[in-house]
Design a protein around this motif. Structure first.
Motif, PDB file in Angstrom:
ATOM      1  N   CYS A 118      -2.753  -4.391   9.962  1.00 11.66           N
ATOM      2  CA  CYS A 118      -1.258  -4.827   9.437  1.00 11.66           C
ATOM      3  C   CYS A 118      -0.144  -4.901  10.428  1.00 11.66           C
ATOM      4  O   CYS A 118       0.554  -5.645  10.084  1.00 11.66           O
ATOM      5  CB  CYS A 118      -1.034  -3.556   8.352  1.00 11.66           C
ATOM      6  N   THR A 168     -10.575  -1.513   2.043  1.00 12.49           N
ATOM      7  CA  THR A 168      -9.630  -0.648   1.523  1.00 12.49           C
ATOM      8  C   THR A 168      -9.982   0.096   0.179  1.00 12.49           C
ATOM      9  O   THR A 168      -9.859   1.240  -0.054  1.00 12.49           O
ATOM     10  CB  THR A 168      -8.351  -1.368   1.092  1.00 12.49           C
ATOM     11  N   PRO A 212     -10.388  -7.317   3.867  1.00 13.59           N
ATOM     12  CA  PRO A 212      -9.387  -6.209   3.816  1.00 13.59           C
ATOM     13  C   PRO A 212      -9.232  -5.475   2.419  1.00 13.59           C
ATOM     14  O   PRO A 212      -9.087  -4.246   2.206  1.00 13.59           O
ATOM     15  CB  PRO A 212      -7.981  -6.896   4.071  1.00 13.59           C
ATOM     16  N   LYS A 239      -6.711  -1.232  -3.317  1.00 15.28           N
ATOM     17  CA  LYS A 239      -6.307   0.155  -3.566  1.00 15.28           C
ATOM     18  C   LYS A 239      -5.814   0.551  -4.923  1.00 15.28           C
ATOM     19  O   LYS A 239      -6.428   1.484  -5.341  1.00 15.28           O
ATOM     20  CB  LYS A 239      -4.833   0.477  -2.719  1.00 15.28           C
ATOM     21  N   ASN A 269      -2.612   3.868   4.446  1.00 15.65           N
ATOM     22  CA  ASN A 269      -2.889   2.301   4.979  1.00 15.65           C
ATOM     23  C   ASN A 269      -4.355   2.805   6.135  1.00 15.65           C
ATOM     24  O   ASN A 269      -4.303   3.143   6.976  1.00 15.65           O
ATOM     25  CB  ASN A 269      -1.878   1.854   5.807  1.00 15.65           C
ATOM     26  N   ASN A 270      -5.604   2.280   5.545  1.00  9.03           N
ATOM     27  CA  ASN A 270      -6.764   2.398   6.330  1.00  9.03           C
ATOM     28  C   ASN A 270      -6.934   1.503   7.511  1.00  9.03           C
ATOM     29  O   ASN A 270      -7.729   1.741   8.231  1.00  9.03           O
ATOM     30  CB  ASN A 270      -7.856   2.364   5.572  1.00  9.03           C
ATOM     31  N   VAL A 282       0.875  -1.482  -0.071  1.00  2.84           N
ATOM     32  CA  VAL A 282      -0.125  -0.036  -0.055  1.00  2.84           C
ATOM     33  C   VAL A 282       1.027   1.133   0.091  1.00  2.84           C
ATOM     34  O   VAL A 282       0.215   2.303   0.293  1.00  2.84           O
ATOM     35  CB  VAL A 282      -0.998   0.100   1.060  1.00  2.84           C
ATOM     36  N   LYS A 326      -2.202   6.816   7.975  1.00  4.63           N
ATOM     37  CA  LYS A 326      -3.309   6.417   7.429  1.00  4.63           C
ATOM     38  C   LYS A 326      -3.795   7.079   6.068  1.00  4.63           C
ATOM     39  O   LYS A 326      -4.627   6.945   5.387  1.00  4.63           O
ATOM     40  CB  LYS A 326      -4.404   7.523   8.205  1.00  4.63           C
ATOM     41  N   MET A 341      -5.402  -5.630   0.523  1.00  5.08           N
ATOM     42  CA  MET A 341      -5.297  -4.202   0.417  1.00  5.08           C
ATOM     43  C   MET A 341      -4.583  -3.501  -0.577  1.00  5.08           C
ATOM     44  O   MET A 341      -5.486  -2.759  -1.243  1.00  5.08           O
ATOM     45  CB  MET A 341      -4.841  -4.049   1.935  1.00  5.08           C
ATOM     46  N   ASP A 361     -10.603   4.344   0.187  1.00  5.74           N
ATOM     47  CA  ASP A 361     -10.217   4.995  -0.630  1.00  5.74           C
ATOM     48  C   ASP A 361     -11.079   5.750  -1.579  1.00  5.74           C
ATOM     49  O   ASP A 361     -10.787   6.933  -1.978  1.00  5.74           O
ATOM     50  CB  ASP A 361      -9.154   4.151  -1.269  1.00  5.74           C
ATOM     51  N   VAL A 383     -13.275   3.439   8.872  1.00  2.00           N
ATOM     52  CA  VAL A 383     -13.866   3.195   7.508  1.00  2.00           C
ATOM     53  C   VAL A 383     -15.413   3.873   7.237  1.00  2.00           C
ATOM     54  O   VAL A 383     -15.773   4.916   6.599  1.00  2.00           O
ATOM     55  CB  VAL A 383     -13.871   1.947   6.998  1.00  2.00           C
TER      56      VAL A 383
END
Ligand code: FAD
Ligand code: SF4
Ligand code: SF4
Length: 459
Positions: free
Chosen positions: A87, A151, A147, A445, A81-82, A54, A78, A441, A155, A197
């Motif tokens: 992770c 993600t 995941p 993305k 990476n949400n 990511v 952040k 993830m 995004d 999220v």
């Protein structure tokens, strides 16, 4: 010159943790985190970043941490990476960012503990106002809240899209909630990151099996674009004679009952689960370690992991293997069960096994296991958990008629964008087969980026 070794992370003592589902790894204190952060050389060419699917600015978040600016460190994490607290706990860092770390290339040195630092920063729970762009008046459906889906959803929401996630279960997280046990990834941590999220405006619709409760066509017609992230949740079976004896389970069923349906809190939760004295768990991946350590915690006296290759080919994270050994799990390498044996009540009582040797590498690059003639023996067991991998669910074939599948039953998607067809994208385990959280993830993305440019282009 950096310290040679990572700052050790405290853990629950094995004798204490075998009777509990409390998290094993306890995380760093602030002093420990800052000491570890100081091992980072702040390399200008940032090789570690290319090891992160990511693309976290790793030296950036570590620098802010060692300057004691946790808010800035959190923001940097952040941005890319949400789900950093997840992770930091379950990423196979040793094969990703840490593999590329310059410090780890110095003979006798360990890489910077990037995952542990990420976990430390995320666990400080700094709440930030995350910038969400103004609405672009386009609707995206995300199918599956694992995941990959989480993600992609986060995004796209940050970019101003209106996102609805459809999830078959009553809760979000996918394998993070139904597969990985509490002692490795507390569900409270998953819930907090799912809340993040949601805070971006993502709507969740639970108990919706797309292809069953809602036809895929309906979703496709109603939304401007669709991302499919439904994972590979169906178990593979050994398929050997005697498989229909009682007390033989798939890891998927056993772990789902224990984790998602909270059998480990029985009778507080009304989910029964079998616990026997002498249990064999077949396989040697992360799932095998999770199943073995789970059944041990539930009260099995002896737990035997049986694997047809050697310790060297074991796919599980080395850390998880060490934890399993410390907890008294017994390993049988180069051993293949070929038949289950049962009593007159049809309960399993043993496994006929053969010993193996290793030949030339096969398609997976690992040395092919070959049976040693005349090496048969019987291992006495009263319960078996098969943990030999997952495949896409067969419902997919019927439920997603418009979607191309490959010969393994996975979705055939473009590698760079996840594009399947006009307005349809897919990523995560449903495309790659069982892989990792961070790879799923990364795919989410990439598809979010592709969906954004597709919808803005379409106007
Ligand atoms: P999933 O996590 O499987 O999520 C898919 C979601 O889609 C699920 O919530 C499912 O309910 C939902 N869904 C399915 N069909 C439908 C439908 N028709 N309609 C609506 N929703 C649907 N990886 C690591 O990196 N580190 C580890 O330590 C690790 N340990 C693991 C331990 C276990 C026991 C298992 C099983 C896997 C482990 N993995 C680990 C692998 C990792 O969890 C997966 O690679 C990752 O979760 C894949 O993410 P995903 O979003 O593609 O799918
Ligand atoms: Fe490393 Fe995973 Fe964190 Fe990326 S998300 S920096 S690969 S631990
Ligand atoms: Fe720091 Fe290692 Fe990345 Fe260099 S490669 S910036 S030392 S984490």
């Amino acid at each position: 010159m950096a310290e040679k070794f990572k700052v050790r992370m405290r853990e629950l003592d094995p004798s204490e943790r075998v009777n509990s589902f409390e998290e094993v790894a306890l995380g760093y204190t602030k002093e420990e985190a800052i000491a570890e952060a100081k091992r980072c050389l702040q390399c200008k060419h940032k090789p570690c970043v290319s090891g992160c699917p990511v693309g976290i600015d790793i030296p950036g978040f570590i620098k802010a941490l060692r300057e004691d600016d946790i808010e800035k460190s959190t923001r940097i994490l952040k941005d890319a990476n949400n789900l950093p607290a997840i992770c930091g706990r379950v990423c196979p860092q040793e094969k990703q960012c840490e593999l590329a770390c310059v410090v780890g290339k110095i003979p006798g040195s360990e890489p910077v503990a990037i995952g542990r630092l990420e976990r430390f920063v995320a666990d400080q729970n700094i709440s930030l106002e995350t910038a969400v762009k103004p609405s672009v008046n386009k609707r995206v459906a995300v199918i599956g809240a694992g995941p990959a889906g989480l993600t992609a959803a986060a995004d796209l929401a940050k970019e101003g899209f209106s996102v609805t996630v459809f999830e078959a279960f009553h809760t979000a997280g996918g394998v993070l909630v139904y597969g990985i046990p509490e002692f490795r990834l507390p569900k409270e941590i998953v819930a907090k990151e799912v809340e993040f999220v949601k805070s971006l405006g993502v709507e969740f619709r639970f108990n919706q099996i797309i292809g069953r409760t809602i036809p895929f066509e309906e979703i496709k017609n109603e939304y401007d674009a669709v991302f499919i992230g439904i994972g590979a949740g169906a178990p593979r079976f050994m398929g050997i004679p005697g498989s229909n004896h009682n007390n033989i389970f798939s890891s998927s069923e056993y772990l789902t009952r224990t984790n998602l349906m909270k059998a480990y809190l029985f009778p507080l939760y009304d989910t029964p689960v079998k616990i026997k004295d002498r249990v064999a768990v077949i396989g040697a991946g992360n799932v095998t370690m999770d199943a073995a350590r789970t059944v041990k915690r539930l009260g099995a006296k002896e737990v035997h992991v049986v694997y047809r290759r050697s310790e060297e080919e074991m796919p599980a994270r080395i850390e998880e293997y060490h934890h399993a050994v410390e907890e008294g799990i017994i390993f049988h390498w180069l051993t293949l069960p070929v038949e289950y044996i049962g009593d007159i009540n049809n309960n399993v009582t043993g496994m006929k096994c053969v010993k193996m040797t290793l030949g030339e590498p096969d398609d997976s690059g690992r040395r092919r296991p070959i049976q040693i003639e005349g090496s048969e023996f019987v291992m006495e067991v009263d319960m078996v958990i098969e943990a030999i991998g997952q495949t896409p669910n067969a419902i997919l074939k019927a439920g997603f008629p418009a979607v191309r599948l490959n010969k393994w039953g996975s979705i055939d998607a473009d590698e760079a964008s996840g594009r399947v067809d006009e307005g349809i994208y897919a990523g995560g385990d449903i495309v790659t087969g069982s892989a990792t959280v961070i790879e799923a993830m990364g795919a989410g993305k990439r598809s979010a980026r592709a969906i954004k440019s597709y919808l803005l282009r379409k106007g």
